[in-house]
Design a protein around this motif. Structure first.
Motif, short mmCIF file in Angstrom:
data_model
loop_
_atom_site.label_atom_id
_atom_site.label_comp_id
_atom_site.label_asym_id
_atom_site.label_seq_id
_atom_site.Cartn_x
_atom_site.Cartn_y
_atom_site.Cartn_z
N LEU A 41 0.86 -1.29 0.12
CA LEU A 41 -0.09 -0.05 0.05
C LEU A 41 0.96 1.43 0.12
O LEU A 41 0.53 2.20 -0.50
CB LEU A 41 -1.10 -0.06 1.09
N ILE A 42 2.14 1.19 0.60
CA ILE A 42 2.95 2.29 0.72
C ILE A 42 4.23 1.98 -0.34
O ILE A 42 4.89 1.30 0.01
CB ILE A 42 3.70 2.70 1.90
N PRO A 43 4.04 2.64 -1.49
CA PRO A 43 5.11 2.15 -2.39
C PRO A 43 6.55 2.77 -1.71
O PRO A 43 6.77 3.59 -1.27
CB PRO A 43 4.78 3.42 -3.53
N TYR A 44 7.55 1.79 -2.11
CA TYR A 44 8.88 2.10 -1.96
C TYR A 44 9.41 1.79 -0.36
O TYR A 44 9.83 1.29 0.22
CB TYR A 44 9.48 3.22 -2.36
N ILE A 45 8.52 2.92 0.65
CA ILE A 45 8.47 2.92 2.05
C ILE A 45 8.19 1.62 2.77
O ILE A 45 8.72 1.03 3.52
CB ILE A 45 8.06 4.00 2.32
N GLY A 46 6.97 1.33 2.11
CA GLY A 46 6.52 0.03 2.76
C GLY A 46 7.51 -1.31 2.64
O GLY A 46 7.76 -2.29 3.64
N ALA A 47 7.87 -1.55 1.49
CA ALA A 47 8.89 -2.69 1.42
C ALA A 47 10.10 -2.64 2.26
O ALA A 47 10.56 -3.63 2.81
CB ALA A 47 9.15 -2.78 -0.13
N ALA A 48 10.43 -1.46 2.36
CA ALA A 48 11.82 -1.29 3.22
C ALA A 48 11.35 -1.28 4.54
O ALA A 48 12.22 -1.76 5.36
CB ALA A 48 12.38 0.14 2.85
N ALA A 49 10.19 -0.76 4.93
CA ALA A 49 9.86 -0.95 6.51
C ALA A 49 9.69 -2.56 6.90
O ALA A 49 9.88 -2.80 7.99
CB ALA A 49 8.92 -0.16 6.79
N VAL A 50 8.98 -3.17 6.18
CA VAL A 50 8.42 -4.48 6.44
C VAL A 50 9.86 -5.52 6.45
O VAL A 50 9.72 -6.67 7.05
CB VAL A 50 7.49 -5.10 5.84
N THR A 51 10.91 -5.22 5.56
CA THR A 51 11.81 -5.94 5.66
C THR A 51 12.52 -6.23 7.02
O THR A 51 13.15 -7.32 7.47
CB THR A 51 13.14 -5.43 4.78
N VAL A 52 12.44 -5.28 7.90
CA VAL A 52 13.11 -5.24 9.33
C VAL A 52 12.31 -6.47 10.23
O VAL A 52 13.24 -7.12 10.63
CB VAL A 52 12.99 -3.72 10.04
N PRO A 53 11.11 -6.51 10.36
CA PRO A 53 10.62 -7.39 11.12
C PRO A 53 10.79 -8.87 10.53
O PRO A 53 11.20 -9.84 11.18
CB PRO A 53 9.19 -7.29 11.19
N VAL A 54 10.87 -9.13 9.21
CA VAL A 54 11.16 -10.35 8.55
C VAL A 54 12.81 -10.77 8.88
O VAL A 54 12.88 -12.05 9.26
CB VAL A 54 10.90 -10.14 7.06
N ALA A 55 13.54 -9.87 8.66
CA ALA A 55 14.88 -10.01 9.06
C ALA A 55 15.00 -10.53 10.33
O ALA A 55 15.86 -11.29 10.90
CB ALA A 55 15.79 -8.87 8.52
N VAL A 56 14.52 -9.64 11.50
CA VAL A 56 14.71 -9.79 12.81
C VAL A 56 14.32 -11.17 13.16
O VAL A 56 14.98 -11.83 13.76
CB VAL A 56 14.09 -8.75 13.50
N VAL A 57 13.01 -11.52 12.69
CA VAL A 57 12.57 -12.95 13.16
C VAL A 57 13.29 -13.90 12.64
O VAL A 57 13.66 -14.91 13.34
CB VAL A 57 11.29 -12.99 12.61
#
Length: 364
Positions: A251-267
């Protein structure tokens, strides 16, 4: 100064069609800004009606009456929605609860790892800086936790309103789909006479908004489902919860993909550490994001007006700040609307100047 403003107004708004367009846009923005929260069920119904108008129109090609086609589509839509709520959401809630229970352990492990960094890299990392960093992160998490807790209690208090919306939104959708032409004709009666330019801009934007809503919801489903199966087969914890976040991030171009990468990488990092499994998962996740940006988006939004990435990001920030979630959701159509109006504005003025020049030639 006032003369300059008056001259600018006279030059730019000499065409009554342009004045009507400007006033309609100003009225619409004002209503949405001040009454957006109250009109949220209406916005949801309009978006879903846009989404379901295509299958209704498709069924009408087979000589099915619009009312019957609307009932068939709505029955299928409600059935799929109930399946999603009863079959998918419980899994997401269970994983969210499990994530909340495991979060303190994850934070403690992260804190212990960070505290060992000054020992391994004494020349590059200052222990005092690490301590301040950990205190800042703890303070931020405590504040965020309190905010989320207050929002949860507020949501529980509004559960009655949600139940009303669950009945009200489908009901509005039925009438919007069944009586689409009658509603449009009724609204047209309240518009001013000089609405040629407004109708022209709306005709262009209507198709783009329809394609955008369908494309965006299709993109959410494709990216979310592909991410879920990838995480599930790689045995990543909280696969459904993370897949939901990844799907909504589009839903949030560019920003959303970068932001959601953090929880995926952390888990993944806390589950496997720095290991081949972690690398494989991040590679698979990167492939999904690459396919989304370079294959799915161009196919679904091939008819969209080309906008520069900087314009899209600024639109997300501006409209998201004005109207929250709906501003973010409609950031690209709103930016396209602004662009269409700006493109139409000079053309109207050039047309007026040309008519004035032709009139002078006839007089001479």
């Amino acid at each position: 100064m006032f003369m300059q403003l008056f001259q600018w107004y006279k030059t730019r708004f000499s065409d009554p069609n342009l004045s009507v367009l400007f006033l309609l846009l100003l009225f619409s923005f004002t209503v949405i800004y001040f009454f957006g929260n109250i009109l949220t069920p209406l916005f949801v119904a309009i978006i879903l009606a846009y989404l379901l108008d295509w299958p209704v129109t498709y069924l009408m090609r087979y000589k099915i009456h619009r009312t019957v086609a609307t009932l068939i589509v709505m029955i299928l839509f409600v059935s799929m929605s109930l399946f999603a709520f009863l079959g998918v959401l419980p899994t997401i809630f269970r994983q969210a609860a499990s994530f909340a229970r495991d979060l303190p352990t994850m934070l403690n492990q992260g804190q212990d790892y960070i505290l060992t960094l000054p020992t391994h890299y004494p020349e590059a990392i200052d222990p005092i800086t690490i301590t301040h960093l950990i205190d800042t992160i703890k303070s931020y998490l405590l504040d965020s936790g309190g905010f989320l807790l207050s929002q949860s209690f507020a949501s529980l208090l509004n559960i009655a309103a949600l139940l009303v919306y669950a009945v009200l939104v489908p009901l509005m959708m039925v009438f919007m789909l069944k009586d689409k032409n009658q509603l449009i004709d009724s609204m047209a009666k309240f518009l001013p006479e000089n609405r040629k330019l407004a109708v022209q801009v709306w005709a262009e934007m209507n198709g783009q908004i329809m394609n955008y809503i369908r494309g965006k919801i299709t993109e959410i489903l494709i990216v979310g489902v592909a991410t879920y199966f990838t995480f599930f087969f790689m045995d990543l914890r909280y696969s459904a919860l993370l897949a939901l976040l990844v799907g909504l991030s589009v839903l949030i171009p560019y920003i959303g993909a970068a932001a959601v990468t953090v929880p995926v990488a952390v888990v993944a990092l806390f589950q496997w550490g720095v290991s081949p499994e972690f690398a494989y998962l991040m590679i698979a996740y990167g492939i999904i994001q690459t396919l989304d940006g370079n294959v799915i988006v161009p196919i679904l939004f091939s008819e969209a007006v080309n906008l520069h990435p900087v314009v899209i990001i600024v639109s997300v920030l501006v409209f998201g700040g004005l109207w929250g979630f709906w501003g973010v959701f409609f950031a690209i159509p709103l930016a396209t609307l602004v662009k269409a109006v700006l493109n139409a504005w000079p053309s109207v003025q050039v047309e007026n100047d040309q008519l004035a020049s032709d009139k002078m030639d006839l007089i001479n």
